[in-house]
Write a protein that holds these residues in place. Structure first.
Motif, PDB file in Angstrom:
ATOM      1  N   LEU A  75      -8.046   3.649  -2.472  1.00 38.47           N
ATOM      2  CA  LEU A  75      -7.700   2.441  -1.712  1.00 38.47           C
ATOM      3  C   LEU A  75      -7.736   1.214  -2.620  1.00 38.47           C
ATOM      4  O   LEU A  75      -6.878   0.325  -2.521  1.00 38.47           O
ATOM      5  CB  LEU A  75      -8.661   2.281  -0.533  1.00 38.47           C
ATOM      6  N   THR A  76      -8.712   1.178  -3.504  1.00 37.14           N
ATOM      7  CA  THR A  76      -8.793   0.075  -4.469  1.00 37.14           C
ATOM      8  C   THR A  76      -7.546   0.035  -5.349  1.00 37.14           C
ATOM      9  O   THR A  76      -7.081  -1.043  -5.747  1.00 37.14           O
ATOM     10  CB  THR A  76     -10.043   0.225  -5.358  1.00 37.14           C
ATOM     11  N   GLU A  77      -6.970   1.205  -5.610  1.00 35.96           N
ATOM     12  CA  GLU A  77      -5.760   1.302  -6.433  1.00 35.96           C
ATOM     13  C   GLU A  77      -4.480   1.161  -5.610  1.00 35.96           C
ATOM     14  O   GLU A  77      -3.379   1.355  -6.121  1.00 35.96           O
ATOM     15  CB  GLU A  77      -5.743   2.649  -7.165  1.00 35.96           C
ATOM     16  N   GLY A  78      -4.633   0.843  -4.326  1.00 36.44           N
ATOM     17  CA  GLY A  78      -3.457   0.652  -3.478  1.00 36.44           C
ATOM     18  C   GLY A  78      -2.860   1.935  -2.940  1.00 36.44           C
ATOM     19  O   GLY A  78      -1.684   1.980  -2.570  1.00 36.44           O
ATOM     20  N   ILE A  79      -3.685   3.002  -2.852  1.00 34.72           N
ATOM     21  CA  ILE A  79      -3.223   4.295  -2.332  1.00 34.72           C
ATOM     22  C   ILE A  79      -4.060   4.650  -1.104  1.00 34.72           C
ATOM     23  O   ILE A  79      -5.289   4.714  -1.187  1.00 34.72           O
ATOM     24  CB  ILE A  79      -3.364   5.402  -3.395  1.00 34.72           C
ATOM     25  N   LEU A  80      -3.400   4.868   0.017  1.00 40.48           N
ATOM     26  CA  LEU A  80      -4.104   5.182   1.260  1.00 40.48           C
ATOM     27  C   LEU A  80      -4.022   6.680   1.533  1.00 40.48           C
ATOM     28  O   LEU A  80      -2.932   7.258   1.590  1.00 40.48           O
ATOM     29  CB  LEU A  80      -3.489   4.399   2.427  1.00 40.48           C
ATOM     30  N   ILE A 118       0.849  -1.188   0.000  1.00 40.30           N
ATOM     31  CA  ILE A 118       0.000   0.000   0.000  1.00 40.30           C
ATOM     32  C   ILE A 118       0.892   1.248   0.000  1.00 40.30           C
ATOM     33  O   ILE A 118       1.928   1.275   0.664  1.00 40.30           O
ATOM     34  CB  ILE A 118      -0.950   0.009   1.216  1.00 40.30           C
ATOM     35  N   ILE A 119       0.518   2.265  -0.767  1.00 38.94           N
ATOM     36  CA  ILE A 119       1.242   3.538  -0.760  1.00 38.94           C
ATOM     37  C   ILE A 119       0.542   4.462   0.232  1.00 38.94           C
ATOM     38  O   ILE A 119      -0.599   4.858   0.028  1.00 38.94           O
ATOM     39  CB  ILE A 119       1.271   4.169  -2.166  1.00 38.94           C
ATOM     40  N   ARG A 120       1.234   4.795   1.309  1.00 40.25           N
ATOM     41  CA  ARG A 120       0.631   5.573   2.397  1.00 40.25           C
ATOM     42  C   ARG A 120       0.984   7.049   2.220  1.00 40.25           C
ATOM     43  O   ARG A 120       2.014   7.517   2.671  1.00 40.25           O
ATOM     44  CB  ARG A 120       1.120   5.022   3.737  1.00 40.25           C
ATOM     45  N   LEU A 121       0.090   7.799   1.588  1.00 38.81           N
ATOM     46  CA  LEU A 121       0.352   9.202   1.274  1.00 38.81           C
ATOM     47  C   LEU A 121       0.008  10.147   2.419  1.00 38.81           C
ATOM     48  O   LEU A 121       0.292  11.347   2.329  1.00 38.81           O
ATOM     49  CB  LEU A 121      -0.430   9.629   0.027  1.00 38.81           C
ATOM     50  N   GLY A 122      -0.616   9.629   3.487  1.00 39.48           N
ATOM     51  CA  GLY A 122      -1.000  10.528   4.573  1.00 39.48           C
ATOM     52  C   GLY A 122      -0.419  10.167   5.924  1.00 39.48           C
ATOM     53  O   GLY A 122      -0.692  10.843   6.913  1.00 39.48           O
ATOM     54  N   THR A 123       0.395   9.118   5.994  1.00 38.06           N
ATOM     55  CA  THR A 123       0.869   8.601   7.283  1.00 38.06           C
ATOM     56  C   THR A 123       1.782   9.597   7.995  1.00 38.06           C
ATOM     57  O   THR A 123       2.788  10.035   7.438  1.00 38.06           O
ATOM     58  CB  THR A 123       1.617   7.268   7.080  1.00 38.06           C
ATOM     59  N   GLY A 124       1.442   9.914   9.239  1.00 42.72           N
ATOM     60  CA  GLY A 124       2.182  10.899  10.017  1.00 42.72           C
ATOM     61  C   GLY A 124       3.228  10.281  10.919  1.00 42.72           C
ATOM     62  O   GLY A 124       3.161  10.422  12.144  1.00 42.72           O
ATOM     63  N   GLU A 125       4.195   9.635  10.336  1.00 47.00           N
ATOM     64  CA  GLU A 125       5.316   9.098  11.109  1.00 47.00           C
ATOM     65  C   GLU A 125       6.539   9.023  10.217  1.00 47.00           C
ATOM     66  O   GLU A 125       6.441   9.138   8.995  1.00 47.00           O
ATOM     67  CB  GLU A 125       4.989   7.726  11.687  1.00 47.00           C
TER      68      GLU A 125
END
Length: 483
Positions: A435-440, A123-130
């Motif tokens: 999300l279906t495209e693997g982008i969070l 998954i590509i996590r474009l919003g993860t705050g860490e």
């Protein structure tokens, strides 16, 4: 999002649908899926188990025929029986009712989905705050623990306020940013989130109102709401929270507390000016409104130090100051601190002892080593450079793919870019399609229910290639929905 460690064996002679029915029966008979448990939708389970949907349909039909589950249009499929136990014993308690009526509210649905999806592979996590795993100093961390192995340290519980040598190191650090604090006015906590939990149950009564920025990270949590509090947002401008509105909001809402993230605000990235910090403190002092200053992003500046903390100007014990190593060193370290008047700190320390009997002693000793050896300050220099490179790369990527469909500001530190989409579209649909495209994604409406055209874009976690790939594909999704 449903997750499972189990997968059917496709090389087995047992039909796949039979393996799935046996798996579900075992879950029910073991009491893992209790009466009223809502099974995942057929399409979801098929995707997770990597089988055709028709296989799951067959499995569900057999379980329905046996009277173990029941499917109703609009409400999904639920466990309605566990025959082998019910024939011989009194029915078990309805655990779902306990879950529903528990004091602590569950996460917002979107936040729950984000927390689940973060651990999905690829998954590509474009919003993860860490911090990215590549920014966590694993080599230095090993060195720190090796040094600890050669020292005499305690492995038992520490005193209620936390390990004294750590509080001494934090007191020394606080002096460098203008905060005079003795170790007795510092409480070690398991990250800033636990600090908020302790404050919510230890200092406020049910029905209290907490003022905060609009939008705010607090709106993505239920820590105050679960303690019976109400959150009320005050608008931001480019200098920070609009302090001139505080008197009006306090009077209207009978507010008990104000919470702010002045340095590289989450989610907007705003840096509160020195003048606004002083104005905010003056007004809170006039209004006798206690202030929580959440300063966990403070050290992540790029070109110049942020203004001194609000706490540095506090001569009346009005400010509770929160700091942490989670954003700057490692999220798994779970070391943070509260600085405040000694009676408040002692009270919160007593509540913490009732909750978990103290933060990890090993993590506290490691934090002492990080701070006393100078390794922490060397790491900060490196991580600032890396984050600045990531920010610049992300801004260039946004200019390439989003210049005609979004607007944003350039942050001067922290993790986040607050992206406003220009086309009017359904944020829920965008979240699901991405999300279906693997982008969070982290949609803006989890931080403010009126920010439904915003995204919190983080440059701290995903690799540079994933940032470019994810944003490029996301721009196409946005344009498809906007047609």
């Amino acid at each position: 999002m449903f997750k499972s460690d189990w997968k059917p064996n496709k090389s087995s002679s047992v039909p796949l649908h039979k393996q799935i029915t046996d798996y579900i029966k075992e879950k029910i008979s073991n009491g893992e899926w209790t009466l009223g448990y809502k099974l995942p939708p057929q399409r979801t389970l098929a995707k997770v188990l990597e089988v055709n949907r028709s296989t799951v349909v067959t499995a569900y039909e057999e379980l329905i025929a046996e009277g173990l589950i029941e499917g109703k249009s609009g409400s999904g499929t639920k466990v309605v029986n566990n025959t082998w136990n019910l024939l011989a014993t009194t029915p078990p308690p309805d655990w779902n009712s306990y879950v529903s009526f528990g004091t602590h509210k569950p996460n917002l649905p979107t936040i729950h989905e984000i927390n689940q999806a973060e651990f999905s592979p690829n998954i590509i996590r474009l919003g993860t705050g860490e911090l990215s795993p590549h920014l966590i100093p694993s080599t230095s961390m090993k060195k720190v623990f090796h040094q600890l192995s050669n020292k005499e340290i305690s492995y038992g519980y520490e005193e209620p306020k936390g390990l004294l040598p750590l509080r001494e190191q934090i007191a020394n650090y606080l002096k460098t940013i203008g905060i005079p604090a003795s170790p007795s006015s510092i409480l070690i906590v398991s990250g800033a989130l636990q600090a908020l939990q302790l404050i919510s149950v230890g200092l406020l009564h049910r029905g209290s109102t907490v003022l905060t920025e609009k939008p705010s990270y607090l709106h993505s949590l239920n820590v105050f709401q679960s303690a019976g509090m109400h959150l009320v947002g005050i608008p931001l401008d480019k200098e920070g929270i609009q302090a001139n509105l505080i008197q009006q909001y306090k009077k209207q809402q009978k507010a008990a507390l104000l919470y702010t993230i002045p340095s590289f605000h989450n989610p907007t990235g705003t840096l509160m000016t020195l003048e606004r910090r002083k104005q905010l403190l003056d007004i809170c002092h006039q209004e006798q409104l206690p202030l929580i200053e959440d300063d966990v992003y403070r050290e992540l500046w790029f070109d110049e130090n942020p203004p001194k903390p609000i706490k540095a100007f506090d001569k009346h014990g009005l400010v509770l100051y929160l700091g942490s190593l989670s954003k700057s060193l490692s999220p798994g370290f779970r070391i943070g601190w509260i600085v405040g008047p000694e009676p408040v700190v002692e009270h919160l320390a007593d509540i913490k002892m009732q909750t978990d009997y103290g933060s990890s002693s090993l993590s506290q000793w490691a934090a002492v080593e990080w701070l006393s050896s100078g390794l922490y300050y060397e790491h900060l220099h490196e991580v600032r450079q890396q984050l600045k490179t990531r920010r610049d790369f992300t801004l260039d990527t946004l200019n390439k793919y989003f210049s005609d469909i979004a607007v944003w500001e350039k942050p001067t530190g922290g993790f986040y870019i607050w992206l406003r989409l220009l086309p009017s579209l359904s944020m829920r649909r965008l979240f699901e399609m991405a999300l279906t495209e693997g982008i969070l994604l982290n949609p803006g409406n989890v931080y403010d229910n009126q920010a439904d055209q915003y995204l919190r874009i983080s440059y701290s976690f995903a690799s540079l290639s994933n940032i470019e790939n994810g944003l490029k594909r996301l721009s196409k999704i946005v344009k498809t929905i906007a047609k």
